[in-house]
Design an enzyme around this catalytic site. Structure first.
Site, PDB file in Angstrom:
ATOM      1  N   CYS A 107      55.645  32.809  52.014  1.00 25.15           N
ATOM      2  CA  CYS A 107      56.433  32.142  53.127  1.00 25.15           C
ATOM      3  C   CYS A 107      55.548  31.061  53.728  1.00 25.15           C
ATOM      4  O   CYS A 107      54.654  31.210  54.388  1.00 25.15           O
ATOM      5  CB  CYS A 107      56.097  33.426  54.238  1.00 25.15           C
ATOM      6  SG  CYS A 107      56.857  34.988  53.665  1.00 25.15           S
ATOM      7  N   ALA A 108      56.072  29.929  53.239  1.00 28.22           N
ATOM      8  CA  ALA A 108      55.126  28.924  53.176  1.00 28.22           C
ATOM      9  C   ALA A 108      55.249  28.023  54.306  1.00 28.22           C
ATOM     10  O   ALA A 108      54.125  27.099  54.743  1.00 28.22           O
ATOM     11  CB  ALA A 108      55.449  28.103  51.998  1.00 28.22           C
ATOM     12  N   GLY A 111      53.809  24.647  55.892  1.00 24.16           N
ATOM     13  CA  GLY A 111      53.164  23.980  54.509  1.00 24.16           C
ATOM     14  C   GLY A 111      51.718  23.825  54.407  1.00 24.16           C
ATOM     15  O   GLY A 111      51.009  23.441  53.431  1.00 24.16           O
ATOM     16  N   GLY A 112      51.000  24.238  55.430  1.00 22.77           N
ATOM     17  CA  GLY A 112      49.479  23.966  55.721  1.00 22.77           C
ATOM     18  C   GLY A 112      48.812  24.829  54.636  1.00 22.77           C
ATOM     19  O   GLY A 112      48.098  24.047  53.846  1.00 22.77           O
ATOM     20  N   LYS A 113      48.888  25.952  54.045  1.00 26.26           N
ATOM     21  CA  LYS A 113      48.390  26.717  53.184  1.00 26.26           C
ATOM     22  C   LYS A 113      48.637  26.138  51.783  1.00 26.26           C
ATOM     23  O   LYS A 113      48.022  26.159  51.029  1.00 26.26           O
ATOM     24  CB  LYS A 113      48.455  28.029  53.370  1.00 26.26           C
ATOM     25  CG  LYS A 113      48.036  28.795  54.652  1.00 26.26           C
ATOM     26  CD  LYS A 113      48.223  30.278  54.762  1.00 26.26           C
ATOM     27  CE  LYS A 113      48.021  30.735  56.211  1.00 26.26           C
ATOM     28  NZ  LYS A 113      48.745  30.326  57.194  1.00 26.26           N
ATOM     29  N   ASP A 157      65.208  34.471  50.304  1.00 22.69           N
ATOM     30  CA  ASP A 157      64.575  35.725  50.934  1.00 22.69           C
ATOM     31  C   ASP A 157      63.483  36.153  50.107  1.00 22.69           C
ATOM     32  O   ASP A 157      63.581  36.665  48.793  1.00 22.69           O
ATOM     33  CB  ASP A 157      65.584  36.650  51.195  1.00 22.69           C
ATOM     34  CG  ASP A 157      65.325  37.984  52.004  1.00 22.69           C
ATOM     35  OD1 ASP A 157      64.070  38.220  51.875  1.00 22.69           O
ATOM     36  OD2 ASP A 157      66.090  38.625  52.245  1.00 22.69           O
ATOM     37  N   CYS A 224      48.666  36.605  61.416  1.00 27.96           N
ATOM     38  CA  CYS A 224      47.925  36.052  62.613  1.00 27.96           C
ATOM     39  C   CYS A 224      48.259  37.328  63.726  1.00 27.96           C
ATOM     40  O   CYS A 224      48.678  36.929  64.925  1.00 27.96           O
ATOM     41  CB  CYS A 224      48.255  34.721  62.903  1.00 27.96           C
ATOM     42  SG  CYS A 224      50.032  34.574  63.005  1.00 27.96           S
TER      43      CYS A 224
END
Length: 292
Positions: A107-108, A111-113, A157, A224
């Site tokens: 679940c990108a 895009g930070g990770k 999905d 989070c």
């Protein structure tokens, strides 16, 4: 929901959580080593008259009021660093990816990770970045392109990925969609029914991820938020499934956290609830190894 969350923490811990939402948080940035080195970046910070605390080889911490300066710097607009919460960085760090591996960020977006993972992998191997939302997918794609990330982007999905590519990945990061209480605060209105529905999706996503993971592969699950339904209960559900799993230790670096809690599995204490403060958000992080 507030009373259920409060019961998971000591009075002192819960007061710290509440206090963490009262002031603007300090700013953490992540060095993009694919476009810059630390000496060059630190020189840029000096030229901008900024003061910082170096957390590790990738992360720097700045005062909250420095955010506008950082986001207007030439270095930022040249994608030499990424503004990222330290807790988010810890999720990617704990996946412990290596050069040449097959890795999925499930679940990108935004895009930070994925940027973290590509840096840790030195832009080698195969990095697949998935996002179900069309709008967020294009944000993800653009960010990865700007930061020089060698990755394949997919708009699928996540619940179907296990069937589409079983036993494909060495490592998977599942930063699951959640109620976001740890990011937004308790003014966010979510009913218990809404939380349970989110948790159902999270369980399906984790099950799909475990199907896509190679035997011997490792997975980081993170959110989070504070609720037990979206955190410990999701891990409990995986431990009760057809997969044989081992829970691994978490590297917290400088973050303060408490052990996760479960009535059914003592080893869930290895999962961690990061206690938020002015330097980072609250997070839940669990690391699993698939044995069979």
């Amino acid at each position: 929901m507030l009373s259920k969350i409060k019961a998971l923490y000591t009075e002192k811990e819960f007061i710290q959580i509440l206090n963490s939402f009262e002031k603007k948080k300090n700013i953490c940035i992540f060095l993009n080593t694919l476009k810059c080195n630390f000496k060059e970046l630190e020189n840029d910070f000096l030229n901008a008259n900024l003061e910082w605390k170096k957390i590790n080889e990738y992360c720097y911490l700045f005062k909250a009021e420095d955010k506008n300066i950082l986001s207007s710097m030439k270095s930022f607009n040249e994608f030499k660093f990424y503004i990222q919460n330290y807790s988010s960085y810890l999720c990617a760090l704990n996946l412990d990816v290596k050069e040449g591996q097959n890795v999925l960020d499930m679940c990108a977006a935004p895009g930070g990770k994925s940027i973290n993972l590509a840096n840790f992998m030195k832009n080698t191997g195969y990095l697949a970045c998935n996002e179900i939302s069309k709008d967020r997918f294009f944000v993800l794609q653009k960010n990865l392109q700007n930061y020089g990330i060698n990755a394949k982007c997919f708009m699928k999905d996540g619940k179907t990925i296990g069937k589409l590519c079983p036993l494909k990945f060495d490592k998977i990061l599942l930063d699951a969609p959640c109620s976001t209480f740890a990011k937004i605060g308790f003014n966010l209105e979510k009913s218990y029914k809404e939380i349970k529905n989110i948790a159902k999706i999270q369980k399906k996503l984790l099950h799909s991820a475990l199907k896509a993971l190679k035997v011997g592969g490792e997975l980081v699950y993170s959110t989070c938020t504070f609720t037990k339904e979206e955190n410990e209960e999701v891990i409990e559900n995986a431990l009760k499934s057809e997969f044989k799993l081992e829970i691994l230790d978490i590297n917290l670096e400088h973050a303060i956290a408490k052990d996760a809690q479960s009535e059914f599995f003592k080893e869930i204490s290895k999962c961690k609830r990061i206690i938020p403060n002015l330097d980072y958000d609250g997070f839940f992080i669990a690391k699993l190894r698939k044995l069979a």
